[in-house]
Design an enzyme around this catalytic site. Sequence first.
Site, short mmCIF file in Angstrom:
data_model
loop_
_atom_site.label_atom_id
_atom_site.label_comp_id
_atom_site.label_asym_id
_atom_site.label_seq_id
_atom_site.Cartn_x
_atom_site.Cartn_y
_atom_site.Cartn_z
N THR A 22 0.80 -1.07 0.25
CA THR A 22 -0.08 0.06 -0.04
C THR A 22 0.85 1.29 0.08
O THR A 22 1.99 1.07 0.53
CB THR A 22 -0.86 -0.07 1.20
OG1 THR A 22 -1.53 1.34 1.34
CG2 THR A 22 -0.09 -0.25 2.56
N ASP A 23 0.14 2.25 -0.55
CA ASP A 23 1.16 3.69 -0.34
C ASP A 23 0.99 4.18 1.01
O ASP A 23 1.65 5.26 1.20
CB ASP A 23 0.33 4.62 -1.42
CG ASP A 23 -1.25 4.79 -1.07
OD1 ASP A 23 -1.75 4.35 -0.39
OD2 ASP A 23 -1.69 5.63 -1.82
N GLU A 24 0.16 3.66 1.74
CA GLU A 24 0.23 4.27 3.27
C GLU A 24 1.59 4.16 3.99
O GLU A 24 1.79 4.55 5.13
CB GLU A 24 -0.98 3.57 4.08
CG GLU A 24 -2.22 3.92 3.37
CD GLU A 24 -3.46 3.55 4.47
OE1 GLU A 24 -3.44 3.51 5.47
OE2 GLU A 24 -4.47 3.03 3.85
N TYR A 54 -1.84 -0.24 10.95
CA TYR A 54 -2.07 -1.07 9.65
C TYR A 54 -1.02 -0.82 8.71
O TYR A 54 -0.21 -1.84 8.20
CB TYR A 54 -3.22 -0.65 8.91
CG TYR A 54 -3.31 -0.92 7.44
CD1 TYR A 54 -3.03 -2.18 6.97
CD2 TYR A 54 -3.33 0.06 6.48
CE1 TYR A 54 -3.23 -2.49 5.64
CE2 TYR A 54 -3.24 -0.20 5.16
CZ TYR A 54 -3.27 -1.34 4.75
OH TYR A 54 -3.13 -1.60 3.47
N LYS A 90 2.32 -3.24 7.47
CA LYS A 90 2.57 -3.42 5.86
C LYS A 90 3.97 -2.97 5.63
O LYS A 90 4.63 -3.56 4.82
CB LYS A 90 1.50 -2.68 5.05
CG LYS A 90 0.11 -3.35 5.14
CD LYS A 90 -0.03 -4.55 4.38
CE LYS A 90 0.24 -4.70 3.13
NZ LYS A 90 0.14 -6.16 2.46
#
Length: 354
Positions: free
Chosen positions: A133-135, A159, A163
């Site tokens: 994810t870009d997060e 989260y 990741k």
Amino acid sequence: MTILVTGGAGFIGANFVLDWFADHDEPVVTLDKLTYSGNPANLAVLRDDQRHTFVHGDIGDRLAVEELLRQHRVRAIVNFAAESHVDRSIHGPGAFIETNVVGVYALLEAARAYWSGLADADRESFRFLHVSTDEVYGSLAQDDPAFSESNAYQPNSPYSASKAASDHLVRAWYHTYGLPVLTTNCSNNYGPYQFPEKLIPLMILNCLAGKPLPVYGDGMQIRDWLFVSDHCTAIRQVLEKGRVGEVYNIGGSSEKPNLHVVGTICDIADRIHARTDGSSHRTLITHVTDRPGHDRRYAVDTTKIEQELGWRPSETFESGIEKTVAWYIDNKAWCDNVADGSYRDWLKTNYAVR
């Protein structure tokens, strides 16, 4: 040869499996733990398809994964398996560490053991593609350039931290052991089969039910929205042509504030599912207290995947959101099944005697 898709009964994984069979005859083994967001109904059209094998299992079960890899002569793993909802990670981070970190470690070790025993040609062609994810990059200010693959990781939620940890493990298994890995970091996905805890399906279903549309804070958090089928196409391109050990950002080039997204859904609903009293669905928008540590803006620079692999999104946000609203309206049975939890009855029916 076969590919193994982990987390393949979830939103993005199921779309990937369905899109795969639209273009390929190569068999797929889907491995899914079937937690709350894993829904066998997402793959119902493949129930009698001999090319597809579904296995109820956990990426954290290393021995079971190794056996699957050997039994089906897997040539590639595409890992979608993850806990992925920020709000849930705030209230219960343990599950995110268990799946996104410990589970990925076990999956990498199973892949390494299997890959190490392959013949030279098969070792050379094997791939482990990790979907992230870009997060992991943190939050952007309004005028910051979009995240590139060289941005430092600065995760801000349990989260995204889990990741980020999994991404680092994947990188380490390449540099330390030579496992042929690929990593993709995507922006916010939307489209068919998305579990209605996420913004877009939640707003669509609440619109249809005439319920309030809860928007965090001022609603001006900006996300880059990526239609799920475009994401699946990009993953296939990376799997086929990506350079081993590399990271590829995948985005929709459609930055929109959350409030704009919700308003657009309301306008579409007004047009194709009008309220009985004639009022706009926008009157249902309700601002609620923002969540802790809410990142203000995400956006990814897709120059690398565009230049190296020739991928670009085919859907604009406007075309993709029209298709998405229409899908939820046309698939009321799926929505009802998810809303009342009855999709989980399949587990009892299918596994009671096993």
